[in-house]
Each structure stands twice: as structure tokens, then as C-alpha cells.
Design a protein around this motif. Sequence first.
Motif, PDB file in Angstrom:
ATOM      1  N   ASN A 159      -1.759  12.047 -14.073  1.00 56.06           N
ATOM      2  CA  ASN A 159      -2.818  11.656 -13.146  1.00 56.06           C
ATOM      3  C   ASN A 159      -2.434  10.432 -12.315  1.00 56.06           C
ATOM      4  OD1 ASN A 159      -4.424  13.755 -13.975  1.00 56.06           O
ATOM      5  ND2 ASN A 159      -5.497  12.540 -15.494  1.00 56.06           N
ATOM      6  N   MET A 188      -6.471   9.388 -11.699  1.00 48.96           N
ATOM      7  CA  MET A 188      -7.300  10.438 -11.105  1.00 48.96           C
ATOM      8  C   MET A 188      -6.428  11.614 -10.687  1.00 48.96           C
ATOM      9  SD  MET A 188      -9.698   8.004  -8.703  1.00 48.96           S
ATOM     10  CE  MET A 188     -10.669   9.312  -8.038  1.00 48.96           C
ATOM     11  N   ASP A 204       2.782   6.282  -7.127  1.00 46.92           N
ATOM     12  CA  ASP A 204       1.767   7.178  -7.681  1.00 46.92           C
ATOM     13  C   ASP A 204       2.213   8.628  -7.547  1.00 46.92           C
ATOM     14  OD1 ASP A 204      -0.992   7.505  -8.772  1.00 46.92           O
ATOM     15  OD2 ASP A 204      -1.289   8.562  -6.863  1.00 46.92           O
ATOM     16  N   ARG A 221       3.285  11.331 -10.625  1.00 50.27           N
ATOM     17  CA  ARG A 221       2.666  12.653 -10.745  1.00 50.27           C
ATOM     18  C   ARG A 221       3.734  13.752 -10.724  1.00 50.27           C
ATOM     19  NH1 ARG A 221      -2.942  12.329  -9.393  1.00 50.27           N
ATOM     20  NH2 ARG A 221      -3.401  10.315  -8.460  1.00 50.27           N
ATOM     21  N   SER A 246       1.442   3.907  -3.269  1.00 52.00           N
ATOM     22  CA  SER A 246       1.125   5.326  -3.132  1.00 52.00           C
ATOM     23  C   SER A 246       2.346   6.198  -3.432  1.00 52.00           C
ATOM     24  CB  SER A 246       0.610   5.603  -1.722  1.00 52.00           C
ATOM     25  OG  SER A 246       0.225   6.944  -1.596  1.00 52.00           O
ATOM     26  N   ILE A 268      -9.369  12.839  -6.171  1.00 51.68           N
ATOM     27  CA  ILE A 268      -9.111  11.958  -5.031  1.00 51.68           C
ATOM     28  C   ILE A 268      -9.613  12.574  -3.737  1.00 51.68           C
ATOM     29  CG2 ILE A 268      -7.284  10.925  -3.624  1.00 51.68           C
ATOM     30  CD1 ILE A 268      -5.648  10.677  -6.236  1.00 51.68           C
ATOM     31  N   ILE A 293      -0.855   6.617 -11.220  1.00 48.92           N
ATOM     32  CA  ILE A 293      -1.211   5.268 -11.658  1.00 48.92           C
ATOM     33  C   ILE A 293      -2.704   4.990 -11.493  1.00 48.92           C
ATOM     34  CG2 ILE A 293       1.089   4.287 -11.299  1.00 48.92           C
ATOM     35  CD1 ILE A 293       0.165   3.168  -8.636  1.00 48.92           C
ATOM     36  N   THR A 294      -3.377   5.849 -10.737  1.00 49.78           N
ATOM     37  CA  THR A 294      -4.821   5.671 -10.553  1.00 49.78           C
ATOM     38  C   THR A 294      -5.624   6.287 -11.688  1.00 49.78           C
ATOM     39  OG1 THR A 294      -4.994   7.706  -9.266  1.00 49.78           O
ATOM     40  CG2 THR A 294      -4.627   5.659  -8.036  1.00 49.78           C
ATOM     41  N   ARG A 298       0.838  -1.210   0.000  1.00 46.00           N
ATOM     42  CA  ARG A 298       0.000   0.000   0.000  1.00 46.00           C
ATOM     43  C   ARG A 298       0.865   1.249   0.000  1.00 46.00           C
ATOM     44  NH1 ARG A 298      -0.878   4.944   1.754  1.00 46.00           N
ATOM     45  NH2 ARG A 298      -2.983   5.509   2.241  1.00 46.00           N
TER      46      ARG A 298
END
Length: 116
Positions: free
Chosen positions: A57, A62, A46, A50, A43, A67, A59-60, A39
Motif C-alpha cells: 500500500n 492507502m 511510494d 508498491r 511520490s 487514493i 508509504i501512505t 513532493r
Amino acid sequence: MFVLGIIVPLAIVQSWERVLPRWMLLTACRIGSIVLVVRAVASMIDDFCRFTGILPNGITGMTYAQITGDSQVSAYTLWSGRGIDVYFLLGGILYGIAAWHYGQQKRRAKRFSLDR
């Protein structure tokens, strides 16, 4: 998960092997360690994607606004998220260390009893 996160370390420290088998405690510690580390690392990846612009956006897929639900994301929100990631990573490492020590402790006890 929260309840198990409290019970498993307590069971290891207090030697609840009569109630919960050793293999179950070790498995719970190892799974907890893996989940927390994955986890945190996901993150962090990610955020890295960004920040560098590799994936604007992440790896999600968004935006930060999607978010968090805010149209403007504050520095506090970004840094608190990173702090939480470090907290999860530290928890995963500590669970891994606890599992390793618990496994080693029982192996040493078996060797000691065989030597006598």
C-alpha cells in the motif's frame, strides 16, 4: 503557492529588487525547489514501494483505489500520476537552477563593481 510560483520567477527576471529584497526572492526560490523535489521524490518512492511489493500500500498505507476513489485504477491514471511526478521534479530542478543563477549573477555584479 501557485501565485508565488508565477511572481518569483518574474521578479527574478525583471529585477524587482526595489519591491522585493534579494534575500526574499532567493529564499522563495530555494523553498520552492525543495518543496517540489521532495513532493516528486516522495511520490516516486511510494510508487517504487508498491511496484516492488516492499509495501503493497505504499508509504501512505492507502491503495490506489483509495487514493483515486475508483474501484479499478486504469493504466492512464497510473502513468499520468508518474508524468505529474516528473513534472514536479523538473520544476524543482528548474527552481534550483534559477536560484543558483540569480545568486551568482548578483555576486558577479558585486565583484565587477569592486574591481573598478
